[in-house]
Design an enzyme around this catalytic site. Structure first.
Site, mmCIF file in Angstrom:
data_model
loop_
_atom_site.group_PDB
_atom_site.id
_atom_site.type_symbol
_atom_site.label_atom_id
_atom_site.label_comp_id
_atom_site.label_asym_id
_atom_site.label_seq_id
_atom_site.Cartn_x
_atom_site.Cartn_y
_atom_site.Cartn_z
ATOM 1 N N LYS A 186 -19.549 -11.327 -10.339
ATOM 2 C CA LYS A 186 -19.855 -12.308 -11.401
ATOM 3 C C LYS A 186 -19.061 -11.969 -12.671
ATOM 4 O O LYS A 186 -18.483 -12.841 -13.319
ATOM 5 C CB LYS A 186 -21.354 -12.324 -11.708
ATOM 6 C CG LYS A 186 -22.209 -12.884 -10.588
ATOM 7 C CD LYS A 186 -21.904 -14.352 -10.345
ATOM 8 C CE LYS A 186 -22.561 -14.887 -9.103
ATOM 9 N NZ LYS A 186 -22.065 -16.174 -8.656
ATOM 10 N N SER A 199 -24.600 -15.076 -13.897
ATOM 11 C CA SER A 199 -25.960 -14.540 -13.755
ATOM 12 C C SER A 199 -26.277 -13.603 -14.910
ATOM 13 O O SER A 199 -25.384 -12.943 -15.458
ATOM 14 C CB SER A 199 -26.009 -13.753 -12.446
ATOM 15 O OG SER A 199 -27.166 -12.950 -12.400
ATOM 16 N N TYR A 232 -22.268 -7.242 -6.191
ATOM 17 C CA TYR A 232 -22.560 -8.650 -6.515
ATOM 18 C C TYR A 232 -22.340 -8.913 -8.007
ATOM 19 O O TYR A 232 -21.643 -9.848 -8.399
ATOM 20 C CB TYR A 232 -24.007 -8.999 -6.120
ATOM 21 C CG TYR A 232 -24.483 -10.302 -6.720
ATOM 22 C CD1 TYR A 232 -23.998 -11.524 -6.267
ATOM 23 C CD2 TYR A 232 -25.402 -10.320 -7.784
ATOM 24 C CE1 TYR A 232 -24.417 -12.717 -6.841
ATOM 25 C CE2 TYR A 232 -25.824 -11.507 -8.359
ATOM 26 C CZ TYR A 232 -25.329 -12.704 -7.880
ATOM 27 O OH TYR A 232 -25.740 -13.879 -8.456
#
Ligand code: NAD
Ligand code: UD1
Length: 333
Positions: free
Chosen positions: A151, A123, A147
């Site tokens: 990643k 992302s 989050y």
């Protein structure tokens, strides 16, 4: 056979359709924690093919191994994971367990079965708060929430795996802001509860289930003071995966690649485009900035063009039209 983890999810389902259309045999792993089984019916309706489906969790390594045992898997496109930034701050352990352990389990089984080709859903969040757009893949990386940390950690884990064994071929696709839906209106994004992201929220305001949009800040240094993002049609994004798959089959190594349009749109521009497509006014009010938001975030997509021969083609109007058509179709059914 191509394994797609998270293949009944939003981006995964669009990618499965294009894989089938490109002639690949597909097997899906999904635990249905954020998607529904009827997505398989929609994929079949669009392509005429029902992909093989395993209702399993990546956290169960024996189950994952069974899939590799029963199928000759040549490559994996790995979408499965939790993705809500706010939720990740509330329940970080669940995010680290699901995203990190799930990925490690998958990679260990891949290694055991000598399947060393993987395309991973990363992302733009890995660019953190301090880089200036247009963002290129070589910029310093950071994360501001659990989050984003997952990643970043998974990118690093995959890089380490390649350092340990140069037979691996790894593509780290850094998505910008995927929106829109399949042009048939059969597939799209249907978040549970109140949406956190802009376009799903606008869609529900347009449809009448939410009263008005809150615009998070109008005092940014942008064209109209509202935040600017690189919105990308989910079908363009899906096509990027087919090309990344072709790339990993031909090149060993690890490549981080942006998938974005290279254009930024402000919140007010998105509202205007959506109003045009749905034919209604979207009521909104300006409220305070959302913590952790940057003013401007858009990609430099040159590397995807050079390596994958990929470029986004769909406009913001098309993204809003497909989002709205999907909303209307889902509401009817
Ligand atoms: P999604 O939630 O629609 O799809 C993810 C799928 O993975 C779901 O169907 C879910 O049920 C499944 N899943 C989750 N944990 C699992 C597990 N342990 N075992 C098996 N299945 C599991 O999300 P999406 O929008 O399609 O995103 C796909 C990937 O792309 C995610 O990794 C996400 O972090 C990443 N990504 C998404 C965006 C975005 O804006 N949608 C942006 C950047 C990156
Ligand atoms: C989100 C994720 C990010 C991910 C990125 C790409 C969050 C907090 N961040 O970022 O991790 O990498 O998507 O998919 O979810 N906005 C409003 N009102 C709203 C919602 C949003 O004004 O109700 C504004 C935001 O301030 C921002 C823009 O709309 O300027 C886009 O927001 P959003 O859709 O949440 O995406 P990102 O913040 O870019």
């Amino acid at each position: 056979m191509i394994l797609v983890t998270g293949g009944t999810g939003y981006i995964g389902s669009h990618t499965v359709v294009q894989l089938i259309e490109a002639g690949h045999d597909v097997v899906i792993i999904d635990n249905l924690s954020n998607s529904k089984l009827d997505v398989l019916d929609k994929i079949q309706e669009i392509t005429g093919v029902r992909p093989l489906f395993y209702h399993i969790d990546l956290l169960n390594m024996d189950d994952v191994e069974r899939v590799f045992n029963q199928n000759e898997i040549k490559a994996v496109i790995h979408f499965a994971g939790f993705k809500a930034v706010g939720e990740s701050v509330q329940i970080p352990m669940a995010y680290y367990q699901n995203n990190i352990t799930g990925t490690l389990n998958l990679c260990m089984i891949m290694d055991k079965y000598k399947c060393k080709n993987i395309v991973f859903s990363s992302s733009a969040t890995v660019y953190g708060l301090n880089n200036i757009s247009p963002l290129t893949e070589d910029l310093p990386l950071s994360a501001t929430n659990p989050y984003g940390q997952t990643k970043l950690m998974i990118e690093n884990i995959l890089k380490d795996i390649y350092v340990s064994d140069d037979e691996w071929s790894i593509s780290l696709l850094r998505y910008f802001n995927p929106i829109g839906a399949h042009h048939s209106s059969l597939l799209g994004e249907n978040p549970r509860g109140i949406p956190n992201n802009l376009v799903p929220y606008i869609a529900q305001v347009a449809e009448g289930s939410l009263e008005k949009l809150k615009v998070f800040g109008d005092d940014y240094d942008t064209i109209d003071g509202t935040g600017v993002r690189d919105y990308i049609h989910v079908e363009d994004l899906a096509r990027g995966h087919i090309l990344a798959l072709n790339y990993v089959f031909k090149h060993k190594g690890v490549e981080a690649i942006n998938l974005g349009t290279g254009n930024g749109s402000s919140v007010l521009e998105v509202i205007k485009a959506y109003e045009k497509e749905c034919g209604k006014a979207i009521p909104y009010e300006i409220v305070a900035r959302r913590a952790g938001d940057v003013d401007i975030c858009f990609a430099n997509p040159q590397k995807a063009k050079d390596l994958l021969k990929w470029e986004a083609t769909k406009t913001l109007d098309e993204m809003c039209r497909d989002s709205w058509n999907f909303m209307v179709t889902t509401r009817k059914s």
